[in-house]
Write an enzyme that holds these catalytic residues in place. Structure first.
Site, PDB file in Angstrom:
ATOM      1  N   TYR A  27       0.824  -1.215   0.000  1.00  0.00           N
ATOM      2  CA  TYR A  27       0.000   0.000   0.000  1.00  0.00           C
ATOM      3  C   TYR A  27       0.855   1.260   0.000  1.00  0.00           C
ATOM      4  O   TYR A  27       0.880   2.019  -0.946  1.00  0.00           O
ATOM      5  CB  TYR A  27      -0.916   0.022   1.232  1.00  0.00           C
ATOM      6  CG  TYR A  27      -2.222  -0.743   1.064  1.00  0.00           C
ATOM      7  CD1 TYR A  27      -2.395  -1.668   0.048  1.00  0.00           C
ATOM      8  CD2 TYR A  27      -3.276  -0.530   1.943  1.00  0.00           C
ATOM      9  CE1 TYR A  27      -3.583  -2.366  -0.090  1.00  0.00           C
ATOM     10  CE2 TYR A  27      -4.469  -1.223   1.814  1.00  0.00           C
ATOM     11  CZ  TYR A  27      -4.616  -2.132   0.792  1.00  0.00           C
ATOM     12  OH  TYR A  27      -5.788  -2.802   0.661  1.00  0.00           O
TER      13      TYR A  27
ATOM     14  N   GLU B  43      -8.545  -4.288   8.550  1.00  0.00           N
ATOM     15  CA  GLU B  43      -7.327  -4.041   9.316  1.00  0.00           C
ATOM     16  C   GLU B  43      -7.644  -3.273  10.589  1.00  0.00           C
ATOM     17  O   GLU B  43      -7.137  -3.567  11.659  1.00  0.00           O
ATOM     18  CB  GLU B  43      -6.300  -3.262   8.483  1.00  0.00           C
ATOM     19  CG  GLU B  43      -5.015  -3.002   9.273  1.00  0.00           C
ATOM     20  CD  GLU B  43      -3.914  -2.361   8.445  1.00  0.00           C
ATOM     21  OE1 GLU B  43      -4.234  -1.581   7.541  1.00  0.00           O
ATOM     22  OE2 GLU B  43      -2.742  -2.650   8.726  1.00  0.00           O
TER      23      GLU B  43
END
Lengths: 405, 364
Positions: free
Chosen positions: A129, A245
């Protein structure tokens, strides 16, 4: 309000207890998760999958246990394993983030291909990411993928890729539509880490250990079917993943477990002939944290109840990461203070490092700061809480300072 | 397992909040607060119609026979509106005392009168409450002597209950009795007063029917602590709601101030503290019907944690209002002081935490 379990849930609790009693000795050490699962961990995982203590709600055709979702069951299993100090199974980004993402937005073929090996621990994933120039501003990712001869060709750099040095696969957020706007130009690719052109360089953190990496891509080829949803849907998919997450970070079971260990330690550690628990200043800190851990624990039960009823918890869910990671840090800080000068000998690298209690607490204490920052730093969490949770207006757009030349 | 409020509890909140919204606008609150007695006849009879008088009184005695969680939900609503009315002592601790320590005749005599709103009983502790001030009482036969300050719900109380050091309780009339001197003072929190009792051989009824008087007294004290925690929760929520609203309206530098990260993050910090507080208060109220050690730790931690979180939230919410928050004009200070009052009564955070350590046998 009813904190009692139904007879079905009590039966599950009994089952879990007798399972742990019979097989608990086979469990690998809890915690860690910062290295590839060894043979013991893989065997344990297989046993958990077979008995439905792991991947309980994942369909059987994808390798799970196939039961309908009952959030209470999951909480009971997590609690029993946590109390017994037995490993609840492999925890990694593939299992807790990619798998639920595929279940939510992946195709059936993708689920069949990736979920089974991932939950068995055979495929380890890392997350691609953040980039040096896009951390909190994730959608500004520059790593690009163009299509050539029916394949994506990836070029660029990712950072903070924990476990990239032993991962088999990466879920990667990259720019595929250079003509589209920032958020609409991204795609979510599944990239094999052994592909030619990938270079992983360890990134040593403040703990002194290489917990993260920088990952470089030079003309890395990825089959075009290894994309989740379509081209340009990457931002949507990435947000699905981030949602899972944030649910993972700030888990109240971890806080309860840590608090219990802090109490134990303060009952046995001495300072100038007194137990730490008998010293009012330290005891007050412990008690304060106990109150906060209790509040977090019951907040978690409240969210779980709302989730089971299909209610949207809104801002109540958005605060979990900010709240939980901060309390975790303060708990490990208290323990580090109780260990004091005697806990300062520190050799974080090497096989034996995690056997030393003080070293592990020092690592955890610093790693907690990593968790405050990772998965959307506390400052970003506060923006999310304020804007999405409380309906406050966004910061007006500003232009970056002009480069002098 | 279900962690949350029932439909009935949600309705109770809604109806109380609706009633107070209508009957206690800012100008009315100011007017009652000026007197500082923490009592207003009109409001009291309105609340009687709302049915909260009998919230803890068993149905056999004309009450609703609800749980302490219902009472905590009511406390939150009262705190939200900074309602100048007796509650924690008069409608929760007093009936609980009679249930735990009164004999059948005493229960029959008093509980229905509490449920009808006819009597309002203030409650004080000689020792054990953990608050500062005078707290001595001794019993000679049925004659009570001593001096107790910081008595809760004493404004316009018709009667008082005083707990003795050994856990027995003594009940007596507030007026027209020789040897009873009641002085009620306006407090920092103008919505509730503090009362001092000076007693010289005052004739009292002894409530001594509990098997374990000390444990019974502790349970009543802890129930009171949960009520004050619930009240702080409501007051803190109210201050947060006001700050959030203000931050969406107030414009500076051509922007509403809520668009500045400094303000936005402050509000995020408040809500992050506040929501888990609610779960802790609910749990603490619910736990009072369970095993003693768990009940004790829950009540003490809730009282302590709400004391600290409440203070922090009160400061931050005031800051968001800027200079206006500091003035009397907005009236925000009524909630600030409500939270400050709750913090000091029945044991401040440090004291409660110490008791929690003892209850868990961490220290002796």
């Amino acid at each position: 309000m009813d904190l009692r379990y139904s007879s079905r849930h009590r039966a599950l609790q009994e089952d879990a207890r007798s399972f742990i009693k019979e097989y608990g000795h086979l469990s690998p050490k809890t915690g860690g998760g910062r290295k590839r699962p060894d043979a013991r961990a893989l065997d344990w995982q297989e046993l958990l999958l077979e008995r439905g203590y792991f991947a309980r709600n994942i369909p059987r055709e994808y390798g799970g246990f196939g039961l309908p979702v009952d959030i209470m069951e999951l909480a009971i299993i997590a609690e029993e394993f946590s109390i017994a100090g037995v490993s609840p199974g492999i925890m990694n980004q593939g299992i807790s983030m990619l798998v639920p993402t595929l279940l939510e937005v992946g195709t059936k073929e993708q689920c069949i291909r990736w979920i089974g090996p991932t939950i068995r621990g055979d495929i380890i994933w890392c997350q691609g990411y953040s980039e040096p120039g896009s951390g909190s501003d994730l959608a500004a990712a520059k790593t690009s993928a163009r299509v050539e001869d029916g394949q994506f060709i990836v070029n660029g750099q990712k950072i903070w890729t924990s476990s990239a040095h032993y991962a088999d696969m990466m879920f990667l957020l990259c720019r595929t539509e250079s003509d589209k706007s920032k958020h609409d130009g991204l795609s979510y690719l599944l990239v094999p880490m052994n592909a030619p052109g990938i270079e992983v360089r360890p990134l040593v953190t403040m703990t002194g250990r290489a917990e993260f990496n920088e990952t470089f891509f030079t003309d890395v080829r990825v089959p075009t079917d290894q994309i989740v949803m379509g081209r340009g849907d990457g931002w949507h998919v990435a947000n699905v993943t981030l949602k899972y997450e944030r649910m993972l970070l700030g888990d109240a079971n971890k806080l309860t477990y840590r608090l219990a260990r802090a109490v134990e330690l303060m009952k046995k550690t001495m300072l100038a002939g007194r137990r730490f628990i008998d010293i009012p200043e330290y005891r007050e800190r412990l008690l304060k944290l106990q109150g906060e851990v209790m509040a977090s624990k019951y907040h978690g039960l409240r969210l779980m109840t709302e989730q089971a009823k299909g209610e949207d918890s809104g801002v109540k869910r958005l605060i979990v990461k900010l709240n939980g990671t901060m309390i975790a840090y303060r708990l490990s800080s208290l323990v580090v203070d109780v260990l004091g000068a005697a806990g300062l000998a520190y050799e974080p690298v090497g096989e034996a490092s995690e056997d030393d209690e003080a070293t592990t607490w020092q690592i955890d204490n610093m790693y907690d700061i990593g968790l405050i920052i990772g998965g959307g730093s506390s400052n970003i969490q506060k923006n999310i809480i304020g804007e999405r949770g409380l309906g406050l207006p966004r910061e007006p757009k500003s232009v970056p300072p002009a480069v002098r030349g | 397992m279900e962690f949350g409020l029932s439909e009935e509890q949600l309705m109770l909140t809604e109806s109380l909040r609706g009633f107070l919204d209508e009957r206690l606008p800012m100008n009315k609150l100011r007017e009652i607060a000026e007197g500082g007695l923490g009592f207003d006849g009109e409001l009291w009879s309105g609340l009687t119609e709302q049915g909260i008088m009998g919230i803890m009184v068993p149905e056999d005695f004309g009450g609703l026979g609800l749980s302490l969680l219902d009472a905590a939900v009511a406390a939150e609503a009262l705190g939200y509106h900074a309602a100048p009315t007796p509650f924690a002592a008069a409608l929760v601790m007093a009936p609980l005392t009679l249930i735990a320590s009164g004999d059948r005749a005493q229960q029959k005599a008093w509980l229905p009168r509490i449920a009808s709103g006819e009597v309002r009983i203030g409650v004080g502790f000689a020792g054990m409450s953990g608050q500062t001030g005078e707290a001595v009482a001794r019993l000679d036969g049925n004659k009570l002597s001593g001096c107790i300050t910081g008595v809760l719900d004493g404004g316009d109380a018709t009667h008082f209950i005083v707990y003795l050091g050994d856990g027995r309780a003594a009940l007596f009339a507030a007026v027209e009795e020789p040897g009873v001197s009641v002085s009620t003072h306006r407090s920092l929190d103008r919505t509730r007063p503090v009362t001092a009792l000076v007693l010289h051989d005052a004739r009292a009824a002894i409530l001594g029917a509990a098997n374990d008087p000390k444990a019974a007294a502790t349970a009543v004290l802890d129930a009171g602590r949960v009520m004050l925690a619930g009240d702080t929760l409501g007051a803190a929520q109210s201050m947060f709601d006001k700050a959030l609203l203000y931050s969406k309206e107030r414009v500076q530098f051509n922007r509403v101030i809520g668009s500045f990260q400094a303000v936005k993050h402050t509000l995020a910090d408040i809500i992050t503290m506040l929501e888990p507080c609610r779960s802790l208060v609910w749990y603490a109220a619910h736990a009072q019907d369970g095993p003693a050690e768990e009940a004790r730790v829950a009540a003490l931690q809730a009282k302590a944690h709400l004391g600290d979180a409440g203070r922090e939230i009160a400061r931050l919410a005031t800051e968001v209002h800027g200079g206006m928050g500091f003035t009397d004009l907005l009236g925000l200070h009524y909630w600030f002081k409500r939270i400050a009052f709750n913090r000091q009564l029945l044991g401040a955070p440090e004291r409660c935490r110490h008791e929690a350590a003892v209850a868990q046998e961490w220290v002796s």
